[in-house]
Write a protein that holds these residues in place. Structure first.
Motif, PDB file in Angstrom:
ATOM      1  N   ASP A 213       2.898 -38.416   7.162  1.00  0.00           N
ATOM      2  CA  ASP A 213       4.081 -37.988   6.869  1.00  0.00           C
ATOM      3  C   ASP A 213       4.596 -36.798   7.415  1.00  0.00           C
ATOM      4  O   ASP A 213       5.147 -35.799   6.647  1.00  0.00           O
ATOM      5  CB  ASP A 213       4.268 -37.969   5.062  1.00  0.00           C
ATOM      6  CG  ASP A 213       5.903 -38.086   4.801  1.00  0.00           C
ATOM      7  OD1 ASP A 213       6.757 -38.363   5.426  1.00  0.00           O
ATOM      8  OD2 ASP A 213       6.091 -37.682   3.607  1.00  0.00           O
ATOM      9  N   MET A 214       4.598 -36.412   8.588  1.00  0.00           N
ATOM     10  CA  MET A 214       4.666 -35.156   9.491  1.00  0.00           C
ATOM     11  C   MET A 214       6.272 -35.449   9.969  1.00  0.00           C
ATOM     12  O   MET A 214       6.904 -36.594   9.937  1.00  0.00           O
ATOM     13  CB  MET A 214       4.044 -35.410  10.639  1.00  0.00           C
ATOM     14  CG  MET A 214       2.474 -34.982  10.129  1.00  0.00           C
ATOM     15  SD  MET A 214       1.448 -34.635  11.617  1.00  0.00           S
ATOM     16  CE  MET A 214       0.070 -34.299  10.802  1.00  0.00           C
ATOM     17  N   GLU A 215       6.827 -34.412  10.268  1.00  0.00           N
ATOM     18  CA  GLU A 215       8.056 -34.531  10.985  1.00  0.00           C
ATOM     19  C   GLU A 215       8.015 -34.992  12.295  1.00  0.00           C
ATOM     20  O   GLU A 215       7.219 -34.389  13.176  1.00  0.00           O
ATOM     21  CB  GLU A 215       8.603 -32.825  10.793  1.00  0.00           C
ATOM     22  CG  GLU A 215      10.002 -32.887  11.613  1.00  0.00           C
ATOM     23  CD  GLU A 215      10.331 -31.388  11.684  1.00  0.00           C
ATOM     24  OE1 GLU A 215      11.525 -31.246  12.358  1.00  0.00           O
ATOM     25  OE2 GLU A 215       9.663 -30.552  11.134  1.00  0.00           O
TER      26      GLU A 215
ATOM     27  N   VAL B 194       3.243 -36.006  26.173  1.00  0.00           N
ATOM     28  CA  VAL B 194       2.765 -34.885  26.226  1.00  0.00           C
ATOM     29  C   VAL B 194       3.368 -33.949  25.421  1.00  0.00           C
ATOM     30  O   VAL B 194       2.944 -33.207  24.798  1.00  0.00           O
ATOM     31  CB  VAL B 194       2.623 -34.621  27.955  1.00  0.00           C
ATOM     32  CG1 VAL B 194       2.300 -33.065  27.953  1.00  0.00           C
ATOM     33  CG2 VAL B 194       1.719 -35.294  28.478  1.00  0.00           C
ATOM     34  N   ALA B 195       4.792 -34.083  25.606  1.00  0.00           N
ATOM     35  CA  ALA B 195       5.633 -33.450  24.498  1.00  0.00           C
ATOM     36  C   ALA B 195       5.426 -33.532  23.210  1.00  0.00           C
ATOM     37  O   ALA B 195       5.551 -32.639  22.313  1.00  0.00           O
ATOM     38  CB  ALA B 195       7.002 -33.530  25.064  1.00  0.00           C
ATOM     39  N   GLY B 196       5.098 -34.949  22.656  1.00  0.00           N
ATOM     40  CA  GLY B 196       4.838 -35.117  21.418  1.00  0.00           C
ATOM     41  C   GLY B 196       3.570 -34.501  20.940  1.00  0.00           C
ATOM     42  O   GLY B 196       3.512 -33.914  19.821  1.00  0.00           O
ATOM     43  N   PHE B 197       2.676 -34.134  21.730  1.00  0.00           N
ATOM     44  CA  PHE B 197       1.421 -33.300  21.463  1.00  0.00           C
ATOM     45  C   PHE B 197       1.639 -31.921  21.310  1.00  0.00           C
ATOM     46  O   PHE B 197       1.179 -31.259  20.395  1.00  0.00           O
ATOM     47  CB  PHE B 197       0.143 -33.556  22.476  1.00  0.00           C
ATOM     48  CG  PHE B 197      -0.724 -34.588  22.425  1.00  0.00           C
ATOM     49  CD1 PHE B 197      -1.794 -34.708  21.615  1.00  0.00           C
ATOM     50  CD2 PHE B 197      -0.558 -35.706  23.159  1.00  0.00           C
ATOM     51  CE1 PHE B 197      -2.406 -35.782  21.502  1.00  0.00           C
ATOM     52  CE2 PHE B 197      -1.109 -36.889  23.254  1.00  0.00           C
ATOM     53  CZ  PHE B 197      -2.132 -36.949  22.425  1.00  0.00           C
ATOM     54  N   GLY B 198       2.814 -31.416  22.108  1.00  0.00           N
ATOM     55  CA  GLY B 198       3.156 -30.290  21.987  1.00  0.00           C
ATOM     56  C   GLY B 198       3.926 -30.103  20.491  1.00  0.00           C
ATOM     57  O   GLY B 198       3.761 -28.962  19.736  1.00  0.00           O
TER      58      GLY B 198
ATOM     59  N   LEU C 156       3.568 -28.294  14.916  1.00  0.00           N
ATOM     60  CA  LEU C 156       3.634 -28.509  13.254  1.00  0.00           C
ATOM     61  C   LEU C 156       2.273 -27.671  12.818  1.00  0.00           C
ATOM     62  O   LEU C 156       2.346 -27.192  11.550  1.00  0.00           O
ATOM     63  CB  LEU C 156       3.438 -29.885  13.187  1.00  0.00           C
ATOM     64  CG  LEU C 156       5.145 -30.837  13.390  1.00  0.00           C
ATOM     65  CD1 LEU C 156       4.872 -32.142  13.075  1.00  0.00           C
ATOM     66  CD2 LEU C 156       5.914 -30.072  12.657  1.00  0.00           C
ATOM     67  N   ALA C 157       1.285 -28.089  13.497  1.00  0.00           N
ATOM     68  CA  ALA C 157      -0.025 -27.497  13.043  1.00  0.00           C
ATOM     69  C   ALA C 157       0.004 -25.823  12.602  1.00  0.00           C
ATOM     70  O   ALA C 157      -0.343 -25.358  11.834  1.00  0.00           O
ATOM     71  CB  ALA C 157      -1.189 -27.866  13.847  1.00  0.00           C
ATOM     72  N   LEU C 158       0.641 -25.262  14.048  1.00  0.00           N
ATOM     73  CA  LEU C 158       0.754 -23.811  13.934  1.00  0.00           C
ATOM     74  C   LEU C 158       1.556 -23.458  12.877  1.00  0.00           C
ATOM     75  O   LEU C 158       1.317 -22.488  12.074  1.00  0.00           O
ATOM     76  CB  LEU C 158       1.208 -23.313  15.253  1.00  0.00           C
ATOM     77  CG  LEU C 158       0.156 -23.525  16.505  1.00  0.00           C
ATOM     78  CD1 LEU C 158       0.787 -23.088  17.886  1.00  0.00           C
ATOM     79  CD2 LEU C 158      -1.195 -22.693  16.237  1.00  0.00           C
ATOM     80  N   ARG C 159       2.710 -24.005  12.561  1.00  0.00           N
ATOM     81  CA  ARG C 159       3.715 -23.496  11.383  1.00  0.00           C
ATOM     82  C   ARG C 159       2.906 -23.772  10.174  1.00  0.00           C
ATOM     83  O   ARG C 159       3.401 -22.819   9.247  1.00  0.00           O
ATOM     84  CB  ARG C 159       4.962 -24.546  11.610  1.00  0.00           C
ATOM     85  CG  ARG C 159       5.911 -24.219  10.759  1.00  0.00           C
ATOM     86  CD  ARG C 159       7.201 -24.986  10.572  1.00  0.00           C
ATOM     87  NE  ARG C 159       7.395 -25.525  12.132  1.00  0.00           N
ATOM     88  CZ  ARG C 159       8.247 -26.695  12.458  1.00  0.00           C
ATOM     89  NH1 ARG C 159       8.757 -27.329  11.486  1.00  0.00           N
ATOM     90  NH2 ARG C 159       8.584 -26.890  13.809  1.00  0.00           N
ATOM     91  N   GLN C 160       2.380 -24.829   9.917  1.00  0.00           N
ATOM     92  CA  GLN C 160       1.728 -25.043   8.643  1.00  0.00           C
ATOM     93  C   GLN C 160       0.597 -24.027   8.412  1.00  0.00           C
ATOM     94  O   GLN C 160       0.367 -23.330   7.292  1.00  0.00           O
ATOM     95  CB  GLN C 160       0.988 -26.258   8.541  1.00  0.00           C
ATOM     96  CG  GLN C 160       0.285 -26.941   7.222  1.00  0.00           C
ATOM     97  CD  GLN C 160      -0.279 -28.214   7.097  1.00  0.00           C
ATOM     98  OE1 GLN C 160      -0.186 -29.011   8.252  1.00  0.00           O
ATOM     99  NE2 GLN C 160      -0.856 -28.691   6.193  1.00  0.00           N
TER     100      GLN C 160
END
Length: 273
Positions: free
Chosen positions: A139-141, A156-160, A165-169
């Motif tokens: 349930d990620m953005e 590749v942009a999806g991995f970015g 999201l991981a850094l924001r969390q």
């Protein structure tokens, strides 16, 4: 045999082609185009799996629990397809190297461009399907661009996007922890300061309190005090004892008549007799 414009390279052939250096041209063609077709079928299969699980959301019997199970199953299938396809791509590379160095194919630039665009692109698109299913499962953005079956650049942009999201969390969690720690330390300091200020009062404040208590006694008022007597039961026999509260004895202090007033009252009583 070599091509019309490219010759065989007997030194590079066994070095780069490895096991494929011993195959004939017909075998190389059959194997390469067979794997080419299998990779394309793998891409179709991944797209069908993604469409199958997404269509379930419009089903009248839709439930979150069953949708989560379908997402998990679909993610396992697409990751398995991704790994199998990766093995086939590696074999295709050896077959193309055999065509280039062992057979001297003249149109190797066309082979490599087609392989990079369709085969490697299909592998990255399958990875994009797995990444999109991962977003749905947790349930990620979702990014604003097409992630599933997207172009290599979009995947590749999806991995970015996932990294952001991981850094924001991580930032929000670290900030919440720092705020909670600072709040607890400040509250502890404030409680400590209040405790110290209540224990160690200025001398002037203590003197004022004693003066007020003495004034209350002079005006005939009663004062109540709580005394910690432990387990001593003799306190209940005191005339000033009131009651026990929270393990402490509550006593009442009453004003005592001045000596001169008491003497005058006793003399008056004697004269009357």
């Amino acid at each position: 045999m070599g091509g019309q414009f490219s010759n065989e390279d007997p030194n590079r052939c066994p070095h780069y082609a490895q096991f494929a250096s011993n195959l004939e041209r017909i075998h190389l063609d059959v194997l390469y185009w067979t794997f080419f077709l299998l990779v394309t079928i793998a891409l179709f299969t991944a797209s069908w799996i993604f469409q199958w699980v997404m269509k379930y959301r419009d089903c009248p019997t839709f439930t979150i629990e069953k949708f989560q199970k379908k997402l998990t199953l679909s993610l396992v299938w697409t990751l398995g397809i991704f790994l199998i396809t990766a093995v086939m791509l590696v074999i295709e590379v050896y077959l193309l190297l055999a065509l280039q160095f062992c057979d001297g194919e003249d149109l190797m630039s066309l082979y490599w461009s087609t392989w990079a665009m369709l085969q490697l692109g299909s592998e990255i698109a399958i990875l994009g399907v797995s990444l999109a299913l991962w977003h749905h499962l947790w349930d990620m953005e979702h990014p604003l661009w097409a992630l599933a079956l997207g172009t290599p650049v979009l995947v590749v942009a999806g991995f970015g996007h996932l990294l952001s999201l991981a850094l924001r969390q991580f930032y929000h969690q670290a900030k919440a922890k720092s705020v909670s720690r600072s709040g607890s330390s400040s509250s502890a300091n404030s409680v400590k300061c209040e405790d110290l200020s209540s224990r160690v009062e200025p001398k002037q404040r203590q003197n004022e309190k004693l003066a007020n208590q003495a004034l209350d006694l002079e005006m005939g008022r009663q004062l109540y005090f709580a005394i910690n007597t432990g387990n001593d039961e003799r306190v209940k026999q005191w005339p000033c004892f009131v009651c026990m509260a929270d393990g402490t004895a509550v006593v009442r202090m009453t004003p005592v008549p001045a000596p001169t007033i008491a003497f005058e009252l006793s003399g008056a009583l004697k004269s009357e007799h």
